[in-house]
Design an enzyme around this catalytic site. Structure first.
Site, PDB file in Angstrom:
ATOM      1  N   ARG A   1     -51.079 -43.868  43.808  1.00 17.81           N
ATOM      2  CA  ARG A   1     -49.899 -43.741  44.674  1.00 17.81           C
ATOM      3  C   ARG A   1     -48.649 -43.538  43.813  1.00 17.81           C
ATOM      4  NH1 ARG A   1     -49.148 -49.985  46.957  1.00 17.81           N
ATOM      5  NH2 ARG A   1     -49.126 -50.997  44.934  1.00 17.81           N
TER       6      ARG A   1
ATOM      7  N   ASN B   1     -41.475 -47.281  49.306  1.00 17.26           N
ATOM      8  CA  ASN B   1     -42.071 -48.588  49.035  1.00 17.26           C
ATOM      9  C   ASN B   1     -41.916 -48.908  47.560  1.00 17.26           C
ATOM     10  OD1 ASN B   1     -43.715 -50.871  50.092  1.00 17.26           O
ATOM     11  ND2 ASN B   1     -45.089 -50.234  48.449  1.00 17.26           N
ATOM     12  N   GLU B   2     -41.294 -50.032  47.278  1.00 17.47           N
ATOM     13  CA  GLU B   2     -41.175 -50.524  45.899  1.00 17.47           C
ATOM     14  C   GLU B   2     -40.796 -49.409  44.921  1.00 17.47           C
ATOM     15  OE1 GLU B   2     -44.695 -52.811  44.953  1.00 17.47           O
ATOM     16  OE2 GLU B   2     -43.750 -54.572  45.827  1.00 17.47           O
TER      17      GLU B   2
ATOM     18  N   GLU C   1     -42.839 -58.937  51.573  1.00 18.30           N
ATOM     19  CA  GLU C   1     -44.265 -59.082  51.274  1.00 18.30           C
ATOM     20  C   GLU C   1     -44.487 -60.369  50.487  1.00 18.30           C
ATOM     21  OE1 GLU C   1     -46.030 -55.933  48.998  1.00 18.30           O
ATOM     22  OE2 GLU C   1     -45.079 -54.362  50.173  1.00 18.30           O
TER      23      GLU C   1
ATOM     24  N   TRP D   1     -54.570 -57.834  41.559  1.00 16.87           N
ATOM     25  CA  TRP D   1     -54.151 -57.020  40.415  1.00 16.87           C
ATOM     26  C   TRP D   1     -53.891 -57.810  39.127  1.00 16.87           C
ATOM     27  CZ3 TRP D   1     -49.356 -59.139  39.976  1.00 16.87           C
ATOM     28  CH2 TRP D   1     -48.678 -59.495  41.146  1.00 16.87           C
TER      29      TRP D   1
ATOM     30  N   LYS E   1     -59.112 -54.047  48.457  1.00 12.23           N
ATOM     31  CA  LYS E   1     -60.015 -54.744  49.386  1.00 12.23           C
ATOM     32  C   LYS E   1     -60.187 -56.215  49.029  1.00 12.23           C
ATOM     33  CE  LYS E   1     -64.047 -52.603  47.183  1.00 12.23           C
ATOM     34  NZ  LYS E   1     -63.197 -51.718  46.340  1.00 12.23           N
ATOM     35  N   PHE E   2     -59.877 -56.593  47.787  1.00  9.27           N
ATOM     36  CA  PHE E   2     -59.982 -58.011  47.439  1.00  9.27           C
ATOM     37  C   PHE E   2     -58.630 -58.719  47.468  1.00  9.27           C
ATOM     38  CE2 PHE E   2     -63.904 -56.302  45.456  1.00  9.27           C
ATOM     39  CZ  PHE E   2     -64.785 -56.951  46.315  1.00  9.27           C
ATOM     40  N   HIS E   3     -57.624 -58.028  48.006  1.00 11.12           N
ATOM     41  CA  HIS E   3     -56.306 -58.668  48.180  1.00 11.12           C
ATOM     42  C   HIS E   3     -56.341 -59.427  49.497  1.00 11.12           C
ATOM     43  CE1 HIS E   3     -51.994 -59.118  48.643  1.00 11.12           C
ATOM     44  NE2 HIS E   3     -51.804 -58.596  47.449  1.00 11.12           N
TER      45      HIS E   3
END
Ligand code: GAL
Length: 651
Positions: free
Chosen positions: A133, A171-172, A329, A337, A378-380
């Site tokens: 991204r 975003n950010e 957030e 991460w 997916k693991f967040h």
């Protein structure tokens, strides 16, 4: 649910609140609660369940569309918002307000195929490719054109939508491509930026000290971004490149904001900042925002992260002079991460959320609502985990939603102003951490944390202020490592102290001007009179090294040979040399630390300086904090945070 009941409509008229924030507040009954919602990752059955679970959890705000560009413009100019209409309508029907993202954070794959020149380039000439991204060059007119066209379509389509509460640009900014673009387009933009700053090449050559190492420029075309080079690159070139990078990203934000302001002038605009980002001059950015938004990810494995979060919240509150800000957030539990991603223990999410509210947040929002099935995150953790609603995390999220909803008076309440403040300046941060310095250990955030921490441990609130603010309302001003400082700021610091303020400055301050040229006349030339001393030599310590103080404790990281010119020592090394001093100046006092004392000694010094300034600490057990907000009807609401573990008795 009807929007715009107006019960809290006057909030935006409180100090610092731009009038159009009323549009946001009018759509909420209490602190905004919810998070990033990515319905494009799911099918209709899940959407129906989302609506029900949002009701259960007390969600009243969803941030939608952050990574939806590819879905909304599947081919150049072929806009398709049909998929989004239903989601926004469903949210509106369910009484969930929407923070609508402009979708420009991650361009579709076709943009890179059609215009490979929009891809960013690193200092060594490597192009960064799509597939993650933020793969866009901030200076690219092509990217900006596609981005603003999309924003215009989006704004026109949803201008009157009842759910639309707030715009969320990109975003950010600067998270992944803060300083990465060194392409030809960026180089040309850098030259334009330099021409505007310096006017003439002579002025640039002088500011950049280019007679050093034969770096003198005879033509603007000879100047490049600081690309990979054989040895140390010109420090002022690097410093200006950081200024340029922040400004250039801000131009991208401004371009989108101009479109939104034209199409939906009554809807407030924000963008979310990454954790105290070094790469954006946040004080400059915040001026362009209706409300500051922040993404906070304290590491559950790091015991200091609780304090570091508190500091960052003080920064966010300071960016718009004490105005409430939005926690855009946070993770309900683990992120994905870090090398090892610790979960938030039971209760921690609640405590972290109230900590943000206590420090001035008007929202408790998460990344993200529902945990992704595929993709890199997916693991967040998410409010609805892979395990669904029958999980500890969802139960805690539901309890927190109810708890926040029970305190409607907090929404828009004004955080009480502190008596102490810490000075933070982004260009100084950039200059301080350049290469080829006496020690790589002089780090801005580390210094800011070390100075803020003793006040925090004493539960003494501390604001964070920029160099160009009026500091006279503060009794105590902390100035860690103000390495690069203009004469004008130095003069204002003299006035602050001579008029009765207490200042505490620490080592490696007052060394260079805004062009990173040394202030001549003996270190720290602009502050010698104020501090009543001269620094004859720096003596950075080796890694892990320490110097004993006479009365116990030790100095770390750095030491200096101080020649006193009126200041009195308040701390000496074992050999009798001064390590820290205090100097009366006008009706105030200037304290100076020539080293980084160990935390216990630092606390003792800060306690003394604080009392010198007339600031008392509340009588609270260690590990607890109280912060106060003032409601629209003038009530003071104290929020008490208890970070102690185990069972405690509270009276
Ligand atoms: C933020 C980002 C989100 C998500 C999150 C994960 O930096 O804005 O999109 O990636 O991190 O922690």
């Amino acid at each position: 649910m009807t929007y715009g009941q107006g019960e809290f409509g006057t909030r935006a008229e409180q100090p610092g609140g731009p009038a159009r924030l009323a549009h946001f507040y009018d759509r909420l009954d209490s602190i905004a609660y919810g998070g990033d919602y990515n319905p494009e990752q799911w099918g209709p059955e899940t959407h129906a369940e989302d609506a029900e679970l949002m009701r259960v959890a007390g969600v009243n705000l969803a941030t939608v569309g952050i990574f939806s560009w590819a879905k909304s413009e599947p081919a150049p100019g072929a806009y398709d918002f049909g998929w989004l209409d239903g989601h926004l309508d469903r949210l509106a029907d369910a009484g969930v307000a929407v923070c609508l993202a402009t979708m420009t954070a991650s361009p579709p794959a076709w943009l890179a195929r059609l215009h490979p020149e929009t891809l960013p380039m690193t200092a060594d000439g490597t192009r960064l490719h799509p597939g993650s991204r933020q793969h866009w060059c901030p200076s690219s007119p092509v990217f900006r054109q596609y981005a603003t066209r999309l924003v215009e379509q989006l704004a026109k389509r949803y201008a009157g939508h009842p759910a639309l509460a707030l715009w969320h640009i990109g975003n950010e900014f600067g998270c992944h491509i803060s300083r990465h673009c060194h392409c030809e387009v960026s180089t040309a933009a850098f030259r334009r930026w330099l021409r505007a700053r310096y006017g003439t090449l002579d002025a640039l050559n002088s500011a950049w000290s280019t007679d050093f190492w034969s770096q003198r420029y005879g033509d603007w075309e000879e100047i490049h971004t600081p690309r990979t080079a054989p040895s140390f690159r010109n420090p002022t070139q690097q410093l200006d490149y950081l200024r340029f990078s922040s400004d250039e990203l801000l131009e991208c934000y401004r371009a989108e904001k101009a479109v939104l302001d034209a199409v939906t002038p009554g809807v407030p605009v924000t963008t979310n900042f990454v954790p105290v980002a070094k790469t954006l001059d946040l004080f400059t950015w915040a001026r362009e925002m209706d409300v500051v938004s922040y993404d906070s990810y304290p590491d559950p494995h790091d015991p200091d992260s609780v304090h570091e979060a508190a500091f960052s919240y003080d920064v966010m509150r300071g960016l718009r002079d004490g105005q409430p800000w939005l926690l855009m957030e946070q993770a309900p539990s683990a992120v994905n991460w870090r090398t090892r991603n610790g979960r938030k223990q039971p209760g921690r999410m609640r405590l972290d959320s109230w900590q943000a509210v206590a420090h001035g947040a008007d929202s408790v929002l998460f990344f993200q609502w529902r945990q992704s099935r595929g993709g890199a995150e997916k693991f967040h953790s998410a409010m609805v985990p892979h395990g669904g609603p029958e999980t500890r995390i969802f139960r805690e999220a539901t309890a927190l939603g109810a708890e926040l909803a029970a305190h409607p008076e907090l929404l828009g309440s004004v955080p009480e102003r502190a008596e102490a403040a810490l000075l933070l300046d982004w260009p100084n941060w950039w200059a301080l951490e350049q290469d080829a310095h006496p020690s790589a250990d002089a780090r801005m955030l580390d210094a800011a944390h070390a100075h803020h921490r003793p006040l925090y441990d004493a539960s003494v609130p501390c604001d964070v202020v920029p160099v160009d603010r009026d500091w006279s309302a503060y009794k105590l001003l902390l100035v860690p490592n103000l390495y690069s400082v203009s004469q004008e700021t130095a003069d204002r610091l003299h006035t602050y102290v001579s008029s009765g303020g207490t200042l505490l400055m620490s080592y490696f301050s007052g060394i260079t001007d805004e062009h990173d040229r040394v202030h001549l006349g003996g270190y720290p030339a602009p502050f010698r009179e104020l501090l009543g001393l001269r620094v004859e030599e720096f003596e950075p310590l080796p890694e892990g090294g320490a110097l004993r103080f006479g009365g116990g404790g030790e100095g770390t990281l750095w030491s200096e040979e101080l020649a006193l010119e009126g200041a009195a020592p308040i701390l000496t090394y074992a050999d009798g040399r001064p390590a820290a001093t205090r100097n009366p100046y006008g009706t105030g006092h200037a304290w100076y630390l020539g080293t980084r004392p160990d935390p216990v000694t630092m606390r003792a010094i800060l306690d003394r300086a604080r009392l010198d300034a007339g600031i008392r600490a509340p009588d609270l057990p260690v590990g607890t904090q109280v912060r106060t907000r003032i409601t629209a009807d003038g009530r003071r609401v104290a929020i008490r945070l208890d970070h102690r573990e185990g069972t405690v008795t509270v009276s």
